[in-house]
Design a protein around this motif. Structure first.
Motif, PDB file in Angstrom:
ATOM      1  N   ALA A 134       2.679   9.881 -10.053  1.00 47.37           N
ATOM      2  CA  ALA A 134       1.949   9.980 -11.322  1.00 47.37           C
ATOM      3  C   ALA A 134       1.115  11.254 -11.360  1.00 47.37           C
ATOM      4  O   ALA A 134       1.064  11.939 -12.385  1.00 47.37           O
ATOM      5  N   GLN A 135       0.489  11.590 -10.240  1.00 47.87           N
ATOM      6  CA  GLN A 135      -0.310  12.823 -10.196  1.00 47.87           C
ATOM      7  C   GLN A 135       0.575  14.054 -10.381  1.00 47.87           C
ATOM      8  O   GLN A 135       0.199  14.984 -11.096  1.00 47.87           O
ATOM      9  N   ARG A 136       1.753  14.051  -9.739  1.00 52.96           N
ATOM     10  CA  ARG A 136       2.681  15.186  -9.905  1.00 52.96           C
ATOM     11  C   ARG A 136       3.154  15.288 -11.348  1.00 52.96           C
ATOM     12  O   ARG A 136       3.235  16.375 -11.912  1.00 52.96           O
ATOM     13  N   TYR A 137       3.425  14.150 -11.966  1.00 56.61           N
ATOM     14  CA  TYR A 137       3.880  14.142 -13.353  1.00 56.61           C
ATOM     15  C   TYR A 137       2.780  14.663 -14.290  1.00 56.61           C
ATOM     16  O   TYR A 137       3.019  15.472 -15.172  1.00 56.61           O
ATOM     17  N   LEU A 138       1.549  14.192 -14.062  1.00 58.98           N
ATOM     18  CA  LEU A 138       0.436  14.596 -14.922  1.00 58.98           C
ATOM     19  C   LEU A 138       0.074  16.072 -14.752  1.00 58.98           C
ATOM     20  O   LEU A 138      -0.386  16.711 -15.694  1.00 58.98           O
ATOM     21  N   SER A 139       0.303  16.613 -13.545  1.00 58.87           N
ATOM     22  CA  SER A 139      -0.013  18.033 -13.322  1.00 58.87           C
ATOM     23  C   SER A 139       1.114  18.951 -13.791  1.00 58.87           C
ATOM     24  O   SER A 139       0.970  20.163 -13.776  1.00 58.87           O
ATOM     25  N   GLY A 140       2.248  18.383 -14.190  1.00 61.58           N
ATOM     26  CA  GLY A 140       3.364  19.176 -14.697  1.00 61.58           C
ATOM     27  C   GLY A 140       4.322  19.642 -13.620  1.00 61.58           C
ATOM     28  O   GLY A 140       5.271  20.374 -13.906  1.00 61.58           O
ATOM     29  N   LYS A 141       4.127  19.230 -12.376  1.00 64.90           N
ATOM     30  CA  LYS A 141       5.010  19.631 -11.278  1.00 64.90           C
ATOM     31  C   LYS A 141       6.340  18.886 -11.329  1.00 64.90           C
ATOM     32  O   LYS A 141       7.327  19.347 -10.783  1.00 64.90           O
ATOM     33  N   GLU A 142       6.354  17.712 -11.941  1.00 65.36           N
ATOM     34  CA  GLU A 142       7.548  16.895 -12.043  1.00 65.36           C
ATOM     35  C   GLU A 142       7.713  16.457 -13.493  1.00 65.36           C
ATOM     36  O   GLU A 142       6.738  16.096 -14.139  1.00 65.36           O
ATOM     37  N   VAL A 143       8.906  16.489 -14.003  1.00 63.94           N
ATOM     38  CA  VAL A 143       9.122  16.110 -15.390  1.00 63.94           C
ATOM     39  C   VAL A 143       9.892  14.796 -15.534  1.00 63.94           C
ATOM     40  O   VAL A 143      10.248  14.425 -16.634  1.00 63.94           O
ATOM     41  N   PHE A 144      10.118  14.092 -14.443  1.00 65.69           N
ATOM     42  CA  PHE A 144      10.821  12.810 -14.491  1.00 65.69           C
ATOM     43  C   PHE A 144       9.860  11.725 -14.971  1.00 65.69           C
ATOM     44  O   PHE A 144       8.706  11.679 -14.564  1.00 65.69           O
ATOM     45  N   SER A 145      10.337  10.854 -15.819  1.00 69.31           N
ATOM     46  CA  SER A 145       9.478   9.778 -16.329  1.00 69.31           C
ATOM     47  C   SER A 145       9.729   8.456 -15.615  1.00 69.31           C
ATOM     48  O   SER A 145       9.388   7.410 -16.137  1.00 69.31           O
ATOM     49  N   ASN A 146      10.322   8.511 -14.443  1.00 68.22           N
ATOM     50  CA  ASN A 146      10.630   7.279 -13.704  1.00 68.22           C
ATOM     51  C   ASN A 146       9.564   6.982 -12.640  1.00 68.22           C
ATOM     52  O   ASN A 146       9.870   6.487 -11.573  1.00 68.22           O
ATOM     53  N   ILE A 147       8.325   7.254 -12.953  1.00 66.64           N
ATOM     54  CA  ILE A 147       7.217   7.103 -12.002  1.00 66.64           C
ATOM     55  C   ILE A 147       7.118   5.672 -11.481  1.00 66.64           C
ATOM     56  O   ILE A 147       6.932   5.446 -10.294  1.00 66.64           O
ATOM     57  N   PHE A 148       7.265   4.701 -12.365  1.00 68.81           N
ATOM     58  CA  PHE A 148       7.018   3.308 -11.995  1.00 68.81           C
ATOM     59  C   PHE A 148       8.288   2.521 -11.694  1.00 68.81           C
ATOM     60  O   PHE A 148       8.226   1.310 -11.478  1.00 68.81           O
ATOM     61  N   ASP A 149       9.421   3.186 -11.660  1.00 68.80           N
ATOM     62  CA  ASP A 149      10.688   2.466 -11.456  1.00 68.80           C
ATOM     63  C   ASP A 149      10.719   1.702 -10.137  1.00 68.80           C
ATOM     64  O   ASP A 149      11.127   0.538 -10.089  1.00 68.80           O
ATOM     65  N   GLU A 150      10.299   2.335  -9.068  1.00 66.75           N
ATOM     66  CA  GLU A 150      10.350   1.680  -7.756  1.00 66.75           C
ATOM     67  C   GLU A 150       9.387   0.491  -7.702  1.00 66.75           C
ATOM     68  O   GLU A 150       9.727  -0.580  -7.186  1.00 66.75           O
ATOM     69  N   ALA A 151       8.196   0.675  -8.246  1.00 69.12           N
ATOM     70  CA  ALA A 151       7.230  -0.434  -8.286  1.00 69.12           C
ATOM     71  C   ALA A 151       7.758  -1.557  -9.174  1.00 69.12           C
ATOM     72  O   ALA A 151       7.618  -2.739  -8.854  1.00 69.12           O
ATOM     73  N   GLY A 165       0.797  -1.225   0.000  1.00 65.70           N
ATOM     74  CA  GLY A 165       0.000   0.000   0.000  1.00 65.70           C
ATOM     75  C   GLY A 165       0.827   1.271   0.000  1.00 65.70           C
ATOM     76  O   GLY A 165       0.485   2.253  -0.672  1.00 65.70           O
ATOM     77  N   GLU A 166       1.922   1.273   0.751  1.00 65.51           N
ATOM     78  CA  GLU A 166       2.769   2.466   0.835  1.00 65.51           C
ATOM     79  C   GLU A 166       3.396   2.787  -0.526  1.00 65.51           C
ATOM     80  O   GLU A 166       3.375   3.938  -0.972  1.00 65.51           O
ATOM     81  N   LEU A 167       3.918   1.776  -1.187  1.00 63.38           N
ATOM     82  CA  LEU A 167       4.519   1.969  -2.501  1.00 63.38           C
ATOM     83  C   LEU A 167       3.459   2.360  -3.532  1.00 63.38           C
ATOM     84  O   LEU A 167       3.703   3.189  -4.407  1.00 63.38           O
ATOM     85  N   GLN A 168       2.284   1.804  -3.388  1.00 64.51           N
ATOM     86  CA  GLN A 168       1.191   2.142  -4.304  1.00 64.51           C
ATOM     87  C   GLN A 168       0.825   3.621  -4.160  1.00 64.51           C
ATOM     88  O   GLN A 168       0.674   4.322  -5.159  1.00 64.51           O
ATOM     89  N   GLN A 169       0.698   4.111  -2.938  1.00 65.44           N
ATOM     90  CA  GLN A 169       0.372   5.528  -2.703  1.00 65.44           C
ATOM     91  C   GLN A 169       1.477   6.435  -3.237  1.00 65.44           C
ATOM     92  O   GLN A 169       1.205   7.458  -3.862  1.00 65.44           O
ATOM     93  N   LYS A 170       2.722   6.041  -3.002  1.00 64.24           N
ATOM     94  CA  LYS A 170       3.857   6.827  -3.484  1.00 64.24           C
ATOM     95  C   LYS A 170       3.843   6.902  -5.015  1.00 64.24           C
ATOM     96  O   LYS A 170       4.074   7.970  -5.598  1.00 64.24           O
TER      97      LYS A 170
END
Length: 134
Positions: A29-46, A19-24
Protein backbone atom coordinates in the motif's frame (compact mmCIF):
# COMPACT_ATOMS: atom_id res chain seq x y z
CA UNK A 1 -23.89 -5.60 7.44
CA UNK A 2 -23.14 -4.48 11.00
CA UNK A 3 -23.82 -7.93 12.41
CA UNK A 4 -21.32 -9.46 10.00
CA UNK A 5 -18.40 -7.06 9.62
CA UNK A 6 -18.85 -3.89 11.69
CA UNK A 7 -16.84 -3.71 14.88
CA UNK A 8 -17.63 -1.46 17.85
CA UNK A 9 -13.95 -0.53 18.16
CA UNK A 10 -12.14 1.56 15.59
CA UNK A 11 -11.46 0.89 12.82
CA UNK A 12 -14.96 -0.45 12.35
CA UNK A 13 -13.94 -2.86 9.58
CA UNK A 14 -11.30 -5.31 10.74
CA UNK A 15 -9.79 -8.49 9.33
CA UNK A 16 -7.50 -10.92 11.07
CA UNK A 17 -4.41 -11.85 9.07
CA UNK A 18 -1.00 -12.97 10.26
CA UNK A 19 1.70 -10.38 11.00
CA UNK A 20 3.85 -11.24 7.99
CA UNK A 21 0.98 -10.82 5.54
CA UNK A 22 -0.08 -7.63 7.29
CA UNK A 23 3.42 -6.11 6.90
CA UNK A 24 3.57 -7.19 3.26
CA UNK A 25 0.16 -5.58 2.59
CA UNK A 26 1.15 -2.36 4.35
CA UNK A 27 4.39 -2.16 2.33
CA UNK A 28 2.45 -2.75 -0.91
CA UNK A 29 0.00 0.00 0.00
CA UNK A 30 2.85 2.39 0.80
CA UNK A 31 4.52 1.63 -2.55
CA UNK A 32 1.23 2.16 -4.36
CA UNK A 33 0.53 5.45 -2.56
CA UNK A 34 4.04 6.76 -3.26
CA UNK A 35 3.65 5.98 -6.99
CA UNK A 36 6.41 3.34 -7.09
CA UNK A 37 3.89 0.63 -8.01
CA UNK A 38 0.82 1.01 -10.19
CA UNK A 39 -0.82 -2.37 -9.51
CA UNK A 40 -4.16 -2.19 -7.73
CA UNK A 41 -3.96 -5.72 -6.32
CA UNK A 42 -2.67 -4.56 -2.92
CA UNK A 43 -5.22 -6.53 -0.89
CA UNK A 44 -5.55 -9.62 -3.09
CA UNK A 45 -3.34 -11.84 -0.94
CA UNK A 46 -5.02 -10.73 2.29
CA UNK A 47 -8.41 -11.21 0.65
CA UNK A 48 -7.55 -14.77 -0.35
CA UNK A 49 -6.31 -15.59 3.14
CA UNK A 50 -9.59 -14.59 4.81
CA UNK A 51 -11.95 -15.57 1.99
CA UNK A 52 -12.74 -19.03 3.33
CA UNK A 53 -13.55 -17.56 6.76
CA UNK A 54 -15.71 -14.77 5.33
CA UNK A 55 -17.63 -16.95 2.89
CA UNK A 56 -20.10 -18.37 5.47
CA UNK A 57 -20.79 -14.83 6.72
CA UNK A 58 -21.41 -13.67 3.17
CA UNK A 59 -23.84 -16.54 2.65
CA UNK A 60 -25.64 -15.63 5.88
CA UNK A 61 -25.75 -11.99 4.87
CA UNK A 62 -27.18 -12.82 1.45
CA UNK A 63 -29.88 -14.99 3.06
CA UNK A 64 -30.99 -12.32 5.52
CA UNK A 65 -30.49 -9.21 3.37
CA UNK A 66 -33.44 -7.50 1.84
CA UNK A 67 -32.89 -4.27 -0.09
CA UNK A 68 -34.35 -1.17 1.57
CA UNK A 69 -37.58 0.29 0.21
CA UNK A 70 -35.83 3.61 -0.37
CA UNK A 71 -32.40 2.99 -1.98
CA UNK A 72 -31.19 6.43 -0.81
CA UNK A 73 -31.90 5.65 2.84
CA UNK A 74 -29.01 4.14 4.79
CA UNK A 75 -29.89 1.18 7.04
CA UNK A 76 -29.65 1.62 10.81
CA UNK A 77 -26.75 -0.31 12.38
CA UNK A 78 -26.97 -2.42 15.52
CA UNK A 79 -24.79 0.15 17.31
CA UNK A 80 -27.13 3.00 16.31
CA UNK A 81 -30.12 0.98 17.55
CA UNK A 82 -28.38 0.40 20.88
CA UNK A 83 -27.60 4.13 21.25
CA UNK A 84 -31.19 5.05 20.40
CA UNK A 85 -32.53 2.58 22.98
CA UNK A 86 -30.19 4.00 25.64
CA UNK A 87 -31.23 7.56 24.80
CA UNK A 88 -34.93 6.62 25.02
CA UNK A 89 -34.38 5.07 28.45
CA UNK A 90 -32.63 8.28 29.59
CA UNK A 91 -35.38 10.49 28.14
CA UNK A 92 -38.13 8.36 29.71
CA UNK A 93 -36.45 8.07 33.13
CA UNK A 94 -38.87 8.61 36.00
CA UNK A 95 -37.37 9.97 39.20
CA UNK A 96 -38.40 7.71 42.09
CA UNK A 97 -40.39 9.34 44.93
CA UNK A 98 -38.52 10.65 47.96
CA UNK A 99 -41.10 9.21 50.34
CA UNK A 100 -42.43 5.68 50.38
CA UNK A 101 -44.79 3.61 52.47
CA UNK A 102 -43.61 0.59 54.40
CA UNK A 103 -45.75 -2.49 53.91
CA UNK A 104 -48.15 -3.24 56.77
CA UNK A 105 -46.99 -5.77 59.33
CA UNK A 106 -49.34 -8.68 60.00
CA UNK A 107 -50.40 -9.03 63.61
CA UNK A 108 -47.96 -11.06 65.68
CA UNK A 109 -45.15 -10.89 63.12
CA UNK A 110 -41.68 -9.67 63.93
CA UNK A 111 -40.94 -6.50 61.95
CA UNK A 112 -38.15 -7.39 59.54
CA UNK A 113 -37.79 -5.71 56.18
CA UNK A 114 -35.60 -6.34 53.20
CA UNK A 115 -34.63 -3.82 50.58
CA UNK A 116 -33.34 -4.34 47.05
CA UNK A 117 -33.15 -2.07 44.05
CA UNK A 118 -35.21 -4.48 41.98
CA UNK A 119 -37.96 -5.23 44.53
CA UNK A 120 -37.90 -2.19 46.83
CA UNK A 121 -38.91 -2.55 50.49
CA UNK A 122 -40.63 -5.80 51.43
CA UNK A 123 -41.64 -7.46 54.64
CA UNK A 124 -39.39 -10.43 55.32
CA UNK A 125 -41.53 -13.35 56.36
CA UNK A 126 -39.83 -15.34 59.06
CA UNK A 127 -40.73 -18.24 61.26
CA UNK A 128 -40.74 -16.87 64.85
CA UNK A 129 -39.70 -20.26 66.29
CA UNK A 130 -36.60 -20.47 64.08
CA UNK A 131 -35.73 -16.82 64.83
CA UNK A 132 -35.82 -17.53 68.58
CA UNK A 133 -33.65 -20.66 68.29
CA UNK A 134 -30.91 -18.80 66.40
Amino acid sequence: MDCFLESFTTPTLQIDINGELQQKTVRSAQRYLSGKEVFSNIFDEAQLSVFKELLPYWAGFRKTYSPPDDPNKKPVTKYQKMLKKRMESIDNYVIPPNEFQLPSIPEGAIAAFTFSLSDGVKLRHSDTASDISH
